[in-house]
Design an enzyme around this catalytic site. Sequence first.
Site, PDB file in Angstrom:
ATOM      1  N   VAL A   1      -6.726 -12.324   8.456  1.00 30.74           N
ATOM      2  CA  VAL A   1      -5.826 -13.209   7.704  1.00 30.74           C
ATOM      3  C   VAL A   1      -4.507 -12.534   7.378  1.00 30.74           C
ATOM      4  O   VAL A   1      -3.441 -13.115   7.535  1.00 30.74           O
ATOM      5  CB  VAL A   1      -6.484 -13.736   6.412  1.00 30.74           C
ATOM      6  CG1 VAL A   1      -5.496 -14.572   5.616  1.00 30.74           C
ATOM      7  CG2 VAL A   1      -7.696 -14.571   6.770  1.00 30.74           C
ATOM      8  N   CYS A   2      -4.587 -11.251   6.949  1.00 32.15           N
ATOM      9  CA  CYS A   2      -3.345 -10.551   6.615  1.00 32.15           C
ATOM     10  C   CYS A   2      -2.461 -10.510   7.825  1.00 32.15           C
ATOM     11  O   CYS A   2      -1.259 -10.694   7.751  1.00 32.15           O
ATOM     12  CB  CYS A   2      -3.585  -9.104   6.244  1.00 32.15           C
ATOM     13  SG  CYS A   2      -4.858  -8.883   5.075  1.00 32.15           S
ATOM     14  N   GLY A   3      -3.076 -10.214   8.974  1.00 26.14           N
ATOM     15  CA  GLY A   3      -2.295 -10.115  10.199  1.00 26.14           C
ATOM     16  C   GLY A   3      -1.537 -11.402  10.404  1.00 26.14           C
ATOM     17  O   GLY A   3      -0.338 -11.396  10.648  1.00 26.14           O
TER      18      GLY A   3
ATOM     19  N   MET B   1       1.289 -11.805   7.760  1.00 29.84           N
ATOM     20  CA  MET B   1       2.459 -10.971   8.015  1.00 29.84           C
ATOM     21  C   MET B   1       3.174 -11.425   9.293  1.00 29.84           C
ATOM     22  O   MET B   1       4.391 -11.420   9.368  1.00 29.84           O
ATOM     23  CB  MET B   1       2.066  -9.490   8.092  1.00 29.84           C
ATOM     24  CG  MET B   1       1.555  -8.924   6.771  1.00 29.84           C
ATOM     25  SD  MET B   1       2.727  -9.086   5.377  1.00 29.84           S
ATOM     26  CE  MET B   1       1.728  -9.950   4.179  1.00 29.84           C
TER      27      MET B   1
END
Lengths: 176, 169
Positions: free
Chosen positions: B51-53, B56
């Site tokens: 999810v962070c990927g 960002m």
Amino acid sequence: MSQLNPPVSTDDHAAGPEDAPVTLVEYGDYECPYCGMAYPVLKALQEALGSRLRFVFRNFPLTEAHPHASRAAAFAEAAASIGKFWEAHDMLYEHQDALDDRSLLAYGHALGLDRAVVLAAFEGAYDEKIRRDFRGGLRSGVNGTPCLFINGQRYDGPVDLDTLVDTIERLGDSYA
Amino acid sequence: MDQQHSGTALAPGQTAPDFTLPATPDQNLSLSDLKGAPVILAFYPADWSPVCGDQMALYNEVLPEFRHFGAQLVGISTDGVWCHSAFAAERKLHFPLLADFEPKGGVARAYGVYRAHEGTSERALFVIDAAGKIAWSHVSPVGINPGADGILGALDEMAAHSPSTGAAS
């Protein structure tokens, strides 16, 4: 919670009747593998629902992650200029492994699209429209691709045929 | 379930605590360096997690819209500088990722978004105005990518209220 803004207009690529009880909008990227996986599901959905569904595609290319996404989007917009947007859209999703310039030019040739028109698209002829789609997506709460909106509301459920048909039929009933 | 964490996030109107963190193995960035223009702080739990990927990667694409408001985006997690530099290079990120690594999560704690049990920050967003005040903040469930609409809405509002700090470019 997230609401589609701007709403669907004549500026959009739409398949299905304008007065269909349900409008499904996809924000998609032609090089995104998850969009590629959603493609046959959404095709089957259109087939299953027929004239009860209007399907709209808007561009949301993640160009840093997907080097061919921007030109693929431009190519589909160029195809729209000769009324072949959906043919191009399908071609791209059916050939996600070959979206380089040479392949796009070959697809253009197959569609009867002038080479010069495709090259102009590569040079940015449709960038404004693509960027407008992208911006609208951001404002609507698109957080990745594919991102679906059903009658203007973001759909966060699974992208499988049964769930989508269920969700849409329930909505359609409430509109009938 | 995240109430005890998210309830503590600094709220709009509060002064954004200043900090200095490594942005690269040999460069530090201070919040005060960015004063005079809006700043978007995006706390996220970890480099490399799916999810962070995506979050960002999404913000990477939104940079031109943020720039339109003159706003600077910074990502912050408790990962170390070398991890950040590998992550940023692989994802071709064009904004700084700060390492809130030592003391671990110190900045996340100051903003009320540290998850002590996991040793990571919340997935939290702060929009800070040109004077260093928090204009908007939001804590998402850790597994949910919050998108960019909230940030853009906050920047809109800020530009409407103080045109001098707004969308000059």
